[in-house]
Design a protein around this motif. Structure first.
Motif, PDB file in Angstrom:
ATOM      1  N   GLY A  80       1.522  -1.849  10.511  1.00  0.00           N
ATOM      2  CA  GLY A  80       0.786  -2.075   9.272  1.00  0.00           C
ATOM      3  C   GLY A  80       0.253  -0.818   8.615  1.00  0.00           C
ATOM      4  O   GLY A  80       0.495  -0.584   7.416  1.00  0.00           O
ATOM      5  N   PRO A  81      -0.472   0.057   9.360  1.00  0.00           N
ATOM      6  CA  PRO A  81      -1.002   1.273   8.712  1.00  0.00           C
ATOM      7  C   PRO A  81       0.102   2.150   8.134  1.00  0.00           C
ATOM      8  O   PRO A  81      -0.013   2.637   7.013  1.00  0.00           O
ATOM      9  CB  PRO A  81      -1.735   1.979   9.863  1.00  0.00           C
ATOM     10  N   GLN A  82       1.202   2.344   8.903  1.00  0.00           N
ATOM     11  CA  GLN A  82       2.295   3.167   8.398  1.00  0.00           C
ATOM     12  C   GLN A  82       3.000   2.508   7.224  1.00  0.00           C
ATOM     13  O   GLN A  82       3.442   3.182   6.292  1.00  0.00           O
ATOM     14  CB  GLN A  82       3.314   3.435   9.511  1.00  0.00           C
ATOM     15  N   PHE A  84       1.783   0.450   4.842  1.00  0.00           N
ATOM     16  CA  PHE A  84       1.049   0.582   3.578  1.00  0.00           C
ATOM     17  C   PHE A  84       0.938   2.045   3.160  1.00  0.00           C
ATOM     18  O   PHE A  84       0.914   2.339   1.966  1.00  0.00           O
ATOM     19  CB  PHE A  84      -0.337  -0.057   3.708  1.00  0.00           C
ATOM     20  N   ARG A  85       0.886   2.948   4.141  1.00  0.00           N
ATOM     21  CA  ARG A  85       0.868   4.362   3.782  1.00  0.00           C
ATOM     22  C   ARG A  85       2.205   4.772   3.176  1.00  0.00           C
ATOM     23  O   ARG A  85       2.274   5.645   2.315  1.00  0.00           O
ATOM     24  CB  ARG A  85       0.559   5.205   5.025  1.00  0.00           C
ATOM     25  N   ALA A 346      -7.378   5.698   8.509  1.00  0.00           N
ATOM     26  CA  ALA A 346      -6.392   4.634   8.275  1.00  0.00           C
ATOM     27  C   ALA A 346      -5.217   4.721   9.247  1.00  0.00           C
ATOM     28  O   ALA A 346      -4.062   4.611   8.866  1.00  0.00           O
ATOM     29  CB  ALA A 346      -5.891   4.669   6.831  1.00  0.00           C
ATOM     30  N   LEU A 430       0.745  -7.313   9.231  1.00  0.00           N
ATOM     31  CA  LEU A 430       0.679  -6.067   8.471  1.00  0.00           C
ATOM     32  C   LEU A 430      -0.702  -5.875   7.858  1.00  0.00           C
ATOM     33  O   LEU A 430      -1.301  -4.798   7.948  1.00  0.00           O
ATOM     34  CB  LEU A 430       1.734  -6.068   7.364  1.00  0.00           C
ATOM     35  N   TRP A 434      -3.535  -3.153   9.047  1.00  0.00           N
ATOM     36  CA  TRP A 434      -4.032  -2.156   8.093  1.00  0.00           C
ATOM     37  C   TRP A 434      -5.557  -2.204   8.000  1.00  0.00           C
ATOM     38  O   TRP A 434      -6.218  -1.160   7.976  1.00  0.00           O
ATOM     39  CB  TRP A 434      -3.410  -2.404   6.731  1.00  0.00           C
ATOM     40  N   LYS A 438      -8.262   0.782   8.938  1.00  0.00           N
ATOM     41  CA  LYS A 438      -9.201   1.289   7.935  1.00  0.00           C
ATOM     42  C   LYS A 438     -10.649   1.039   8.344  1.00  0.00           C
ATOM     43  O   LYS A 438     -11.526   1.854   8.084  1.00  0.00           O
ATOM     44  CB  LYS A 438      -8.912   0.635   6.579  1.00  0.00           C
TER      45      LYS A 438
END
Length: 567
Positions: A80-82, A84-85, A346, A430, A434, A438
């Motif tokens: 998820g973090p990767q 959205f990044r 994040a 996801l 994320w 965060k």
């Protein structure tokens, strides 16, 4: 013997059959040739097909769906973090490359499935095996069960064919990318992958990490000094630390021994001749200060130095600290003896730099004496102690909401179009992953628990799929025909060649990064292993993260899309 096992154990107790097949599958998955291995998932599928053909046991109920939803949620939570990044501007080139590979893969699978006249089952299996995306087995089977007008028996037959086609096409789907990316393409370009990786590593100042090796250099050190310099005695601990601060040095007296008694750090404590001081410092500052000359001889005082230290994750929640640099934070009165080891934002590990700005929601890893670290953590924000307990409220709620997200359906030409509970679980994973990255004060999912949800979840699912499909494997393979191998090879290679042409001639990405990105976009870990082995470096892995996150999401969703296209 087989008949006795079938009638006395497997049919009355199918759960035992599942565990036996998982054991055989994991054992089979360990078979390795150089950097290529079957892996646990494919091993469980093959074991399920073989054992299922003999056991002839149909396993019904929600167990298959439960484990598959767990896997998809864990997958989304992890990437998820990767993911959205990757949608941000700085990841745009790799996002575009991953989109080209994934869309080309779907288009190729659909075109050749149409040419061969395959139904939704073989089409989904061709896509999943050719692109080595195991989750397509579940998503495709789920989509097949919702095809309007298809009888339950026909839907079951088509679902079994997903596993058949996947099992046939997966081996080449694993081997060909490794051969193509690590061998054929660099040779065609007459490029030395190892040499280019070494040059790129030097440019990026990258170090090769060995999980079994440690650092010989420790940035933060702890030493004991006996006070025998008369000019040093008489000052307070606070005065000594203020003097070091004025010179830009980080030296702290964390505690001291006086007449056999150990005293904790207090700024007003006055230093006397004969005291033994525990000095915590940045190594470079301690060397520059030359404590032996200014304080006295270094000594070994185990009891004085062996106090409890702590490395604590602290989430910045105090508005007063947001927007400040690490340089200014570390000179605060609440930071004596406390050092910033890591800086996360994040889900991204930022290199600790003195001029780095800290924002609300960032996580700092503080290290130092337990009492001092706790005091500093309260001033900065909210401490998040390391925990091995999974936040089941957060995880179960995410699975529930994801399933609910997949239920509603729009209708086009009389056909229901929905995300399905499986895709809904992936998307909610996801989002929840994320949010966790965060705002990491809740939603804890330790890596071991995440591995169990992800790996075991998928392996139990494919085991049951294999067991149920086992009796129809040979008839299904006879129906599909051996040309399925050829179509699978085409589905594997066309997206890679298309992505390579775009990345090399249009984007002009460095070769190691480009090849790693292609392996990530097609979610083939075997190819990445072959790449790092050939490059004698981990540099190709730098291009993998963003495409791998996006590829996992898109290729999983393609399982539903190709069923809709071929229903």
């Amino acid at each position: 013997m087989v008949e006795w096992l079938r009638t006395e154990i497997f049919r009355p107790y199918p759960e035992l059959l599942i565990f036996l097949t998982i054991a055989a599958g994991f054992l089979l998955g360990r078979i390795r040739y150089k950097s290529i291995a079957l892996g646990a998932v494919t091993g469980c599928l093959v074991a399920g097909l073989v054992i299922g053909s003999q056991a002839e046991v149909e396993i019904d109920g929600p167990i298959k769906s439960v484990f598959f939803l767990m896997f998809l949620f864990a997958l989304g939570y992890d990437v998820g973090p990767q993911f959205f990044r990757a949608l941000r501007k700085d990841g745009l080139p790799q996002v575009v490359l991953a989109l080209i590979v994934c869309v080309t893969g779907l288009a190729t699978a659909w075109a050749f499935a149409t040419l061969a006249g395959y139904g939704p089952g073989l089409s989904a299996g061709l896509l999943g095996g050719g692109l080595t995306q195991s989750s397509v087995i579940g998503v495709g089977s789920d989509a097949i069960s919702h095809i309007p007008g298809m009888s339950p028996a026909a839907a079951t037959d088509q679902s079994h064919l997903v596993a058949v086609a996947y099992a046939v096409t997966y081996p080449l789907g694993t081997v060909l990318p490794a051969l193509l990316l690590a061998g054929v393409l660099p040779r065609l370009l007459r490029r030395d992958l190892a040499a280019e990786s070494a040059v790129l590593a030097a440019d990026l100042e990258a170090s090769e990490a060995d999980p079994d090796a440690g650092e010989g250099y420790y940035k933060h050190v702890l030493r004991a000094y006996a006070v025998d310099v008369a000019a040093f005695a008489g000052r307070t601990i606070g005065e000594f630390e203020a003097e070091q601060k004025a010179h830009g040095r980080r030296l702290y007296i964390t505690r001291l021994r006086r007449a056999g008694e150990i005293l904790d750090h207090t700024p007003d404590t006055r230093i006397e001749l004969g005291d033994v001081l525990a000095v915590s410092a940045v190594r470079g500052d301690l060397v520059a200060y030359d404590a032996r000359t200014h304080i006295g001889m270094e000594t070994d005082d185990f009891e004085l130095l062996a106090y409890r230290t702590e490395s604590l994750h602290v989430v910045i929640t105090n508005r007063n600290n947001s927007g400040r640099t690490i340089r200014t934070l570390r000179h605060e009165d609440f930071m004596p003896g406390v050092f910033v080891e890591e800086h996360w934002r994040a889900g991204t590990d930022l290199r600790v730099r003195l001029d780095s700005t800290v924002e609300r929601g960032d996580t700092l890893v503080l290290t130092g004496p337990h009492r001092l670290v706790d005091e500093a953590a309260r001033e900065l924000g909210k401490p998040v102690p390391t925990s091995f307990a999974t936040d089941m409220v957060w995880i179960a709620l995410g699975l529930f909401l994801g399933g609910c997200l997949g239920i509603p359906a729009l209708h086009a030409a009389g056909a229901p179009l929905s995300l399905s509970t499986s895709t809904g679980a992936l998307l909610m994973g996801l989002v929840f992953g994320w949010i966790r990255a965060k705002y990491p004060t809740y939603g804890n999912l330790p890596s071991a628990a995440q591995w169990l949800m992800g790996t075991l979840g998928l392996c139990v699912f494919v085991t049951i799929v294999g067991l149920n499909a086992g009796p129809s494997f040979v008839p299904g393979l006879r129906e599909a025909g051996w040309p399925l191998l050829l179509w699978g090879a085409v589905v594997t290679t066309v997206p890679l060649l298309t992505g390579f042409a775009y990345g090399h001639f249009v984007q002009r990405l460095p070769l190691p990064i480009l090849l790693g990105a292609l392996a990530g976009a097609q979610t083939t870990t075997a190819a990445l292993g072959a790449l790092t082995e050939r490059a004698r470096s981990q540099i190709p892995a730098l291009g993998t993260t963003v495409p791998y996150a996006l590829g996992n999401v898109l290729l999983t969703m393609w399982g539903s899309v190709i069923v809709l296209l071929r229903r």
